[in-house]
Write a protein that holds these residues in place. Structure first.
Motif, PDB file in Angstrom:
ATOM      1  N   GLU A   1       0.867  -0.833  -0.008  1.00  0.00           N
ATOM      2  CA  GLU A   1      -0.026   0.216   0.016  1.00  0.00           C
ATOM      3  C   GLU A   1       0.763   1.200  -0.123  1.00  0.00           C
TER       4      GLU A   1
ATOM      5  N   GLU B   1       0.114   4.199   0.252  1.00  0.00           N
ATOM      6  CA  GLU B   1      -0.283   5.500   1.182  1.00  0.00           C
ATOM      7  C   GLU B   1       0.326   5.127   2.537  1.00  0.00           C
ATOM      8  N   ARG B   2       0.231   3.781   2.940  1.00  0.00           N
ATOM      9  CA  ARG B   2       0.556   3.484   4.039  1.00  0.00           C
ATOM     10  C   ARG B   2       2.200   3.417   4.199  1.00  0.00           C
TER      11      ARG B   2
ATOM     12  N   ASP C   1       1.868  -7.910   6.127  1.00  0.00           N
ATOM     13  CA  ASP C   1       1.897  -6.448   5.452  1.00  0.00           C
ATOM     14  C   ASP C   1       3.412  -6.323   5.376  1.00  0.00           C
TER      15      ASP C   1
END
Length: 332
Positions: free
Chosen positions: A218, A220-221, A323
């Motif tokens: 991700e 943005e993360r 993640d």
């Protein structure tokens, strides 16, 4: 693969604007210094396409075995226009453009004895008395080093064309495979590497491969992990415990940097130590002592960089394993 093409049947990579051959291992430097207008992403595609083949001459070591044409061949229009002042030995294929060099060659290799003695009239020597031909059309593949010897060519006429015709079958398949590889790399660059936006042409980003390495995460993360707000990196945390821990770590880092600066003051360590800190080379004395005092803005920027780095490591380390980017954490 503009601006390059392949010269068959010699299997040489030719730069068309420069009209000369380039070893594969030297195209990176050639593109960077001579063709600066090409985008870095396109230069990378060209380099990868060329280096993916074993059919080209790669470096100076390999070019030691490169064979210059022994017999006259049609002039090659991909190279610079033929030079018309070549001097070719009558006994071998040696071609130069300097009278002293052809004399040395004939004297040392073919035991030729110059009939002109020192102080004699050079103009008295007739053309048939020398063991070489003048006015020979010649070209060369490389500008210097291995493979740069001149060779005789046949000028274009009704009987000869100024090109070397490509051999069908194997040679055409070679060029076709190169074009296919280049197209694939262009597609790869457009769809993946350009994800870095304006930063994509950066040679450093191309070398690290961050865009392709982090493409499935991700974006943005990841950006939040470099934020200087302790709460930004915890999009899925509810109680704020980790954010508080990071805030404490940042405060500790800030104190550590200030203490390190204070420990470098003249009053603490003395002038001799400050001179040694500022030494750039072991065999060269520094001209001035180290200056630990920084402006407030400079110190804030310095601390912010370290806080961003520490925050990224802290955030990513506490992510779920599913993640995390694929990295190796060094714990020693």
């Amino acid at each position: 693969m503009e601006p390059f093409t392949i010269l068959l049947p010699f299997h040489l990579l030719i730069c068309k604007p420069c009209q000369r051959a380039i070893p594969v291992d030297e195209i990176t430097t050639h593109l960077r210094t001579t063709h600066k207008s090409l985008p870095a992403s396109k230069r990378g595609d060209i380099i990868r396409a060329c280096k993916s083949s074993t059919a080209l001459w790669n470096n100076q070591h390999e070019l030691q075995n490169f064979t210059i044409p022994k017999e006259p061949i049609p002039a090659i229009n991909l190279l610079q226009a033929p030079l018309l002042d070549g001097l070719k030995c009558n006994s071998c294929s040696y071609v130069v453009r300097n009278i002293q060099k052809i004399q040395i060659h004939c004297r040392t290799i073919h035991n030729w004895v110059n009939p002109n003695k020192r102080g004699g009239d050079v103009r008295a020597t007739r053309a048939q008395d020398v063991p070489w031909r003048s006015g020979v059309p010649c070209q060369q593949f490389f500008r210097g080093r291995h493979g740069s010897a001149l060779f005789e060519v046949i000028l274009p006429s009704s009987a000869h064309t100024a090109v070397i015709r490509q051999q069908p079958n194997q040679d055409e398949r070679l060029i076709s495979s190169f074009n296919l590889k280049y197209s694939q790399l262009q597609h790869h660059t457009t769809t993946i590497l350009e994800n870095e936006g304006k930063l994509a042409p950066s040679p450093w980003l191309n070398r690290t491969g961050w865009a392709s390495h982090l493409v499935d995460l991700e974006a943005e993360r990841l950006r939040h992990t470099t934020s200087l707000r302790a709460t930004d990196g915890w999009l899925r945390e509810k109680d704020g415990k980790l954010a508080k821990m990071l805030t404490i770590a940042w405060e500790s880092l800030h104190r550590l940097v200030l203490q390190a600066q204070e420990s470098c003051l003249y009053e603490e360590v003395g002038i001799a130590v400050l001179f040694e800190i500022n030494r750039k080379a072991m065999d060269r004395k520094p001209n001035k002592p180290f200056e630990p005092c920084l402006e407030r803005h400079t110190m804030d920027c310095y601390i912010s960089i370290w806080k961003s780095l520490l925050g990224h490591i802290f955030w990513v380390y506490n992510w779920d394993n599913s993640d995390k980017p694929i990295v190796v954490w060094i714990t020693d």
